[in-house]
Design an enzyme around this catalytic site. Sequence first.
Site, PDB file in Angstrom:
ATOM      1  N   GLY A  35      14.979  72.606  25.083  1.00 26.64           N
ATOM      2  CA  GLY A  35      15.371  72.101  26.398  1.00 26.64           C
ATOM      3  C   GLY A  35      15.756  70.627  26.345  1.00 26.64           C
ATOM      4  N   PHE A  70       8.389  76.265   1.443  1.00 27.24           N
ATOM      5  CA  PHE A  70       7.911  77.113   2.532  1.00 27.24           C
ATOM      6  C   PHE A  70       8.298  78.555   2.204  1.00 27.24           C
ATOM      7  CE2 PHE A  70       6.347  76.599   6.923  1.00 27.24           C
ATOM      8  CZ  PHE A  70       5.811  75.323   6.838  1.00 27.24           C
ATOM      9  N   GLN A 129       6.620  88.228  15.208  1.00 28.27           N
ATOM     10  CA  GLN A 129       6.047  87.825  13.922  1.00 28.27           C
ATOM     11  C   GLN A 129       4.549  87.552  13.993  1.00 28.27           C
ATOM     12  OE1 GLN A 129       6.950  83.761  12.031  1.00 28.27           O
ATOM     13  NE2 GLN A 129       7.957  85.235  10.731  1.00 28.27           N
ATOM     14  N   HIS A 172       1.801  85.613  11.977  1.00 30.21           N
ATOM     15  CA  HIS A 172       1.649  84.607  10.922  1.00 30.21           C
ATOM     16  C   HIS A 172       0.401  84.943  10.124  1.00 30.21           C
ATOM     17  CE1 HIS A 172       1.102  80.790   8.919  1.00 30.21           C
ATOM     18  NE2 HIS A 172       2.243  80.340   9.411  1.00 30.21           N
ATOM     19  N   LEU A 223      -3.327  78.174  14.499  1.00 31.83           N
ATOM     20  CA  LEU A 223      -2.524  78.241  13.283  1.00 31.83           C
ATOM     21  C   LEU A 223      -2.976  77.278  12.193  1.00 31.83           C
ATOM     22  CD1 LEU A 223       0.098  79.770  12.449  1.00 31.83           C
ATOM     23  CD2 LEU A 223       1.198  77.552  12.645  1.00 31.83           C
ATOM     24  N   GLU A 269       1.775  77.189   7.140  1.00 31.64           N
ATOM     25  CA  GLU A 269       2.188  77.679   5.836  1.00 31.64           C
ATOM     26  C   GLU A 269       2.335  76.512   4.850  1.00 31.64           C
ATOM     27  OE1 GLU A 269       5.136  80.702   6.495  1.00 31.64           O
ATOM     28  OE2 GLU A 269       6.238  79.923   4.787  1.00 31.64           O
ATOM     29  N   ARG A 289       6.545  85.840   5.796  1.00 30.20           N
ATOM     30  CA  ARG A 289       5.324  86.050   6.583  1.00 30.20           C
ATOM     31  C   ARG A 289       5.004  87.514   6.811  1.00 30.20           C
ATOM     32  NH1 ARG A 289       6.337  81.075  10.784  1.00 30.20           N
ATOM     33  NH2 ARG A 289       5.939  79.519   9.177  1.00 30.20           N
ATOM     34  N   HIS A 295       2.507  85.195  16.470  1.00 31.30           N
ATOM     35  CA  HIS A 295       3.015  83.838  16.305  1.00 31.30           C
ATOM     36  C   HIS A 295       4.380  83.583  16.917  1.00 31.30           C
ATOM     37  CE1 HIS A 295       3.346  79.947  14.471  1.00 31.30           C
ATOM     38  NE2 HIS A 295       4.393  80.280  13.750  1.00 31.30           N
ATOM     39  N   ARG A 335      11.384  85.845  11.042  1.00 32.19           N
ATOM     40  CA  ARG A 335      11.833  84.455  10.934  1.00 32.19           C
ATOM     41  C   ARG A 335      11.215  83.782   9.715  1.00 32.19           C
ATOM     42  NH1 ARG A 335       9.646  79.399  12.308  1.00 32.19           N
ATOM     43  NH2 ARG A 335       7.930  80.208  13.542  1.00 32.19           N
ATOM     44  N   SER A 391      12.608  77.805  12.981  1.00 33.82           N
ATOM     45  CA  SER A 391      12.605  77.757  14.444  1.00 33.82           C
ATOM     46  C   SER A 391      12.896  76.338  14.929  1.00 33.82           C
ATOM     47  CB  SER A 391      11.268  78.220  15.010  1.00 33.82           C
ATOM     48  OG  SER A 391      11.267  77.957  16.387  1.00 33.82           O
ATOM     49  N   LEU A 392      12.222  75.357  14.340  1.00 32.55           N
ATOM     50  CA  LEU A 392      12.517  73.970  14.745  1.00 32.55           C
ATOM     51  C   LEU A 392      14.003  73.687  14.528  1.00 32.55           C
ATOM     52  CD1 LEU A 392       9.338  72.048  13.471  1.00 32.55           C
ATOM     53  CD2 LEU A 392       9.898  72.725  15.814  1.00 32.55           C
TER      54      LEU A 392
END
Length: 596
Positions: free
Chosen positions: A17, A116, A236, A238, A248, A251, A282, A369, A411, A416-417
């Site tokens: 956003g 990752f 997903q 995690h 969380l 990872e 994942r 997650h 994912r 995602s970021l």
Amino acid sequence: MKHHQYEVVIVGGGGAGLMAALYASKGASTAVISKLYPTRSHTGAAQGGVGAALGNAEEDNAEWHTYDTVKGSDYLGDQDSIEFMCKAAPEVVYELEHMGLPFSRNEDGTIAQRPFGGHTNNNTGKPVTRACYAADRTGHMILQTLYQQCIKNKVNFYDEYHVVDLLMSNGAAAGVVALELATGELHVFHAKAVIFATGGHGRVWEITSNAYAYTGDGVAITLRRGIPAEDMEFFQFHPTGIYRMGILITEGVRGEGGVLLNGDGERFMERYAPTVKDLASRDVVSRAMYLEMKAGRGINGKRYLYLDVTPDLVNHYATLDGRTRPDGRPYVTSAEEILGKLPDIIDFCHTYLGVDPVTQPMPVQPTAHYAMGGIPTNMRTEVVIDAKNKVLPGVYAAGEVACVSVHGANRLGTNSLLDLVVFGREAGVRAAEFAQGADFQPLPENPADFVRAQFDALRNGSGSEKAADIAKEMKEIMFDHVGVFRVEEGMQQAVEKIRELQERFKNVRVADEGKLYNTELLNIWELSNLLDLAEVTAVSALARKESRGAHARDDYPDRDDRKWLKHTLAWLEDGKVKLGYKPVVKTKYEPKKRVY
Ligand SMILES: Cc1cc2nc3c(=O)[nH]c(=O)nc-3n(C[C@H](O)[C@H](O)[C@H](O)COP(=O)(O)OP(=O)(O)OC[C@H]3O[C@@H](n4cnc5c(N)ncnc54)[C@H](O)[C@@H]3O)c2cc1C
């Protein structure tokens, strides 16, 4: 009822956003409406990193990132969108750097990167260092940086306003209706373009890493307005949530050399994914953990395993794996390095578990997650409403609420970021462009009637049912039967149960009759959203007779590309879920069997 008018209205003040707001505000009058104060958005909880093939520490390129993402998505991701995102990645990361984001650094001053899950050197198949990070607070830093930029650019903020409806006229966006938490008053925001950036819905499940606010409002609002939801069966889990709490453990812990151990002290991932081991995707790791626990190899036979990042153990396995530092030195870590790179994780473990990760293993279990599914969009973030991708003019979606679809069936961590900044920016640019060439649609007559009816129903229920009981039963059945592993019978039970809960929900009554800060009313309205999303998820999952990515079925263990290489679309019509399908966009990568 108050009226406002902006050319672009953005629902949600998280990473997607705020990035959208920054760009939309360059070309149109813009407001962000957010139920939370923006810097409390879930983006702030993201720990591990943002993926971009900068190649700072070793060879890497956008093509490898693209292929890893396609493969990680189990070939359900749309390849045109994936390529667009991965190519844009280095540029957006440098843009964030130039905005002032305090990334961790290499000795030569370049942005530090860590490995990752699922991100590989495509030649060797070994993990590659692609995740750009700011210690274990990457999301927090992104959110703060973008918020500062929005303030600097004089974006208008409506904080603690809950958007409860999307308004449309002549088949196009006309605005939104929001409830102001402080006063209980309804506000109509007249707009040329609306961007949904409301995040995910992990609160459907009992054990989740997601914030309390993750109730899927954007998807529920659009479903009620006849817009379908895409690929909702793909959620997903995690691998490493804190046992019983779901909080969380990034990872990044495994990226720093942490290892998963079963009750026999065995590093079991060697059996399931011999090449990438603990850094497999994942879905693969969560399923392996589930199988270990089912076989009685949990810790003391219980339903959890250990994640161990104590330096001696890390060094032992790094030597066995032949892991090296980017400059070729053997990988040897120390308590100081772990403390420096994972300060928040260490803090969480002290606070919630009384465990010190530098000397003790952490008890973990898979945790709900991330929503791969959501509001369908094309790669320009325009919302599309049928199998032919018909655009709904003026309505956009970006971030976790959207299904663009770059994550397909699963994912990869750090994507995602990246999705937020790339598609948030795209949404802002596109919505402003649209607003410049369009007139305001007339507002529908009595624009708040549709939501008033929903709230009246909540105020006038018989009161024979409690919202908390319904929420608990929904979360349990979804965790047990529409979770890491799924079978026909269990999912059928879940569908029936959710339908029963939908009926019982009609008898819930909001006890608080006040207007000011009526959080009970809003929490119960959020539960109605979760119930709709649970139903759409369970029905979509039951229909998909194959295993792909996060959707793993005991009764259909194989991926079936002949029948199921397609996206699910789910509509909610008169309280019933109707399903349809649309093709996956393929550019150059043919589906291959996944090898780990
Ligand atoms: C614990 C955790 C760690 C993670 N770590 C990583 C990581 O290291 N790397 C990575 O790539 N991804 C990570 N993810 C995933 C990633 O952080 C999220 O997918 C992403 O931040 C979502 O961003 P968003 O902008 O879509 O939503 P959010 O940041 O959640 O923002 C949603 C916004 O919508 C607003 N909103 C919602 N409903 C309404 C409504 N009805 N009316 C008004 N406003 C509304 C909220 O107020 C909020 O401002 C992690 C996720 C979690 C939960």
